[in-house]
Design a protein around this motif. Structure first.
Motif, PDB file in Angstrom:
ATOM      1  N   UNK A 195      20.371 -44.274 -66.161  1.00 37.03           N
ATOM      2  CA  UNK A 195      20.262 -44.579 -64.731  1.00 37.03           C
ATOM      3  C   UNK A 195      20.513 -43.344 -63.881  1.00 37.03           C
ATOM      4  N   UNK A 196      21.564 -42.604 -64.216  1.00 38.44           N
ATOM      5  CA  UNK A 196      21.897 -41.427 -63.425  1.00 38.44           C
ATOM      6  C   UNK A 196      20.769 -40.394 -63.473  1.00 38.44           C
ATOM      7  N   UNK A 197      20.196 -40.190 -64.661  1.00 41.25           N
ATOM      8  CA  UNK A 197      19.101 -39.220 -64.770  1.00 41.25           C
ATOM      9  C   UNK A 197      17.892 -39.607 -63.938  1.00 41.25           C
ATOM     10  N   UNK A 198      17.492 -40.867 -64.011  1.00 41.26           N
ATOM     11  CA  UNK A 198      16.318 -41.324 -63.256  1.00 41.26           C
ATOM     12  C   UNK A 198      16.585 -41.280 -61.756  1.00 41.26           C
ATOM     13  N   UNK A 214      26.340 -50.616 -75.177  1.00 41.86           N
ATOM     14  CA  UNK A 214      25.674 -49.337 -74.874  1.00 41.86           C
ATOM     15  C   UNK A 214      25.713 -49.035 -73.382  1.00 41.86           C
ATOM     16  N   UNK A 215      26.840 -49.310 -72.765  1.00 42.45           N
ATOM     17  CA  UNK A 215      26.929 -49.074 -71.318  1.00 42.45           C
ATOM     18  C   UNK A 215      26.828 -47.594 -70.979  1.00 42.45           C
ATOM     19  N   UNK A 216      27.426 -46.757 -71.804  1.00 47.71           N
ATOM     20  CA  UNK A 216      27.367 -45.316 -71.527  1.00 47.71           C
ATOM     21  C   UNK A 216      25.924 -44.821 -71.546  1.00 47.71           C
ATOM     22  N   UNK A 268      27.442 -40.397 -59.986  1.00 45.39           N
ATOM     23  CA  UNK A 268      27.827 -41.272 -61.092  1.00 45.39           C
ATOM     24  C   UNK A 268      27.268 -42.664 -60.855  1.00 45.39           C
ATOM     25  N   UNK A 269      26.892 -43.296 -61.953  1.00 41.22           N
ATOM     26  CA  UNK A 269      26.434 -44.689 -61.917  1.00 41.22           C
ATOM     27  C   UNK A 269      27.259 -45.463 -62.933  1.00 41.22           C
ATOM     28  N   UNK A 270      27.836 -46.557 -62.519  1.00 37.13           N
ATOM     29  CA  UNK A 270      28.677 -47.367 -63.395  1.00 37.13           C
ATOM     30  C   UNK A 270      28.196 -48.817 -63.373  1.00 37.13           C
ATOM     31  N   UNK A 271      28.141 -49.408 -64.560  1.00 36.22           N
ATOM     32  CA  UNK A 271      27.840 -50.844 -64.671  1.00 36.22           C
ATOM     33  C   UNK A 271      29.161 -51.604 -64.640  1.00 36.22           C
ATOM     34  N   UNK A 272      29.380 -52.386 -63.614  1.00 35.68           N
ATOM     35  CA  UNK A 272      30.627 -53.129 -63.481  1.00 35.68           C
ATOM     36  C   UNK A 272      30.713 -54.275 -64.474  1.00 35.68           C
TER      37      UNK A 272
END
Length: 292
Positions: free
Chosen positions: A141-144, A133-135, A158-162
């Motif tokens: 995260x981006x919304x907060x 459920x990374x998306x 943009x926020x990405x989980x590496x």
């Protein structure tokens, strides 16, 4: 000599004043000008004139999109597993004044909000759900972050989980499970292949038996038809040639030695026509004996 020194001092002061008066702001940069310690204005890219010793230009702010990578953060999942989550953040400064005066260290503030939000979001998920459920985690995260950093003059693009790294023991267990699943799928595919092969072999044998039986049936039919035609031809020839009982009796006598051949031929079945024919032969033979 004194006059020369004074002149040099005046020239240096003038050069310093000119240097502090004329400023050039590069493209995609912004400058905050403070006059007597208070915010005065924001400088756009280009040439700007300041009042020397009255205006002060703070360090330039980069307006381009920036990328920052935060170190892995420990997060406890719903099933009580500690995972290390590494995140990457893309942001842009939209309001240089707010980014300068609303928060002392924007990057530190963003990092702390990111860690807190990650623990809240991932803490309500199991490890398997978090891995798939990374998306959803990125969108949350981006919304907060975008809501929290809006008053700081920063937009989160943009926020990405590496990576999400579970403990080593859990990784080994997951690898074993995946290996077992692969072996299971391979065994199922192998069994399906053997099954299909056996089905095809049986179908082939069935078709071969059917074709062989059909061939034998056709052969027997043709042989019977040939024999029927041969018998009909012989019958027609006999009738056309006018063969009488005497000739038939003579043919019977010629066939008797062949019928008697073999150890099993102990009983003979003589047709009634043969008896009549023998009687006619006897009548023929007797007159000739009388003449002799």
């Amino acid at each position: 000599m004194v006059v020369l020194i004074v002149a040099l001092v005046v020239v240096l002061v003038m050069l310093a004043a000119v240097a502090r008066t004329v400023r050039i702001v590069p493209q995609a940069r912004a400058g905050i000008v403070e006059r007597l310690g208070r915010y005065s204005r924001t400088l756009n890219p280009g040439l700007a004139i300041l009042l020397p010793f009255v205006d002060r230009l703070k360090p330039l702010i980069d307006l381009r999109e920036q990328v920052v990578s935060f170190p892995p953060q420990p997060v406890i999942t719903e099933d009580n597993l500690v995972v290390q989550i590494d995140t990457v953040l893309y942001f842009t400064v939209t309001d240089p004044r707010s980014a300068t005066y609303e928060i002392a260290n924007p990057l530190q503030g963003i990092e702390q909000i990111t860690v807190t939000t990650l623990r809240n979001v991932v803490g309500g998920m199991t490890l398997e759900t978090a891995l798939t459920s990374r998306d959803h985690v990125n969108a949350t995260l981006r919304g907060v972050l975008d809501e929290a950093t809006g008053k700081w003059g920063i937009r989160i693009n943009r926020v990405e989980i590496k990576s999400i790294d579970p403990p080593g023991s859990i990784q080994e267990a997951m690898e074993k499970q995946m290996r077992a699943d692969r072996d299971k799928r391979a065994a199922i595919l192998n069994a399906e292949g053997v099954k299909q092969s056996q089905i095809l072999t049986a179908e082939g044998q069935k078709q071969a038996a059917i074709l062989q039986a059909e061939g034998q049936r056709q052969s027997q039919i043709l042989q019977a038809e040939g024999q029927a035609k041969a018998i009909a031809t012989v019958f027609e020839a006999i009738h056309a040639g006018g063969v009488d009982q005497k000739l038939l009796a003579y043919q019977y006598l010629q066939m008797l030695p062949q019928i008697a051949q073999g150890d099993a031929n102990t009983i003979w079945m003589l047709p009634s026509e043969l008896t009549d024919a023998l009687g006619q032969i006897k009548q023929i033979v007797r007159p000739s004996d009388g003449k002799q």
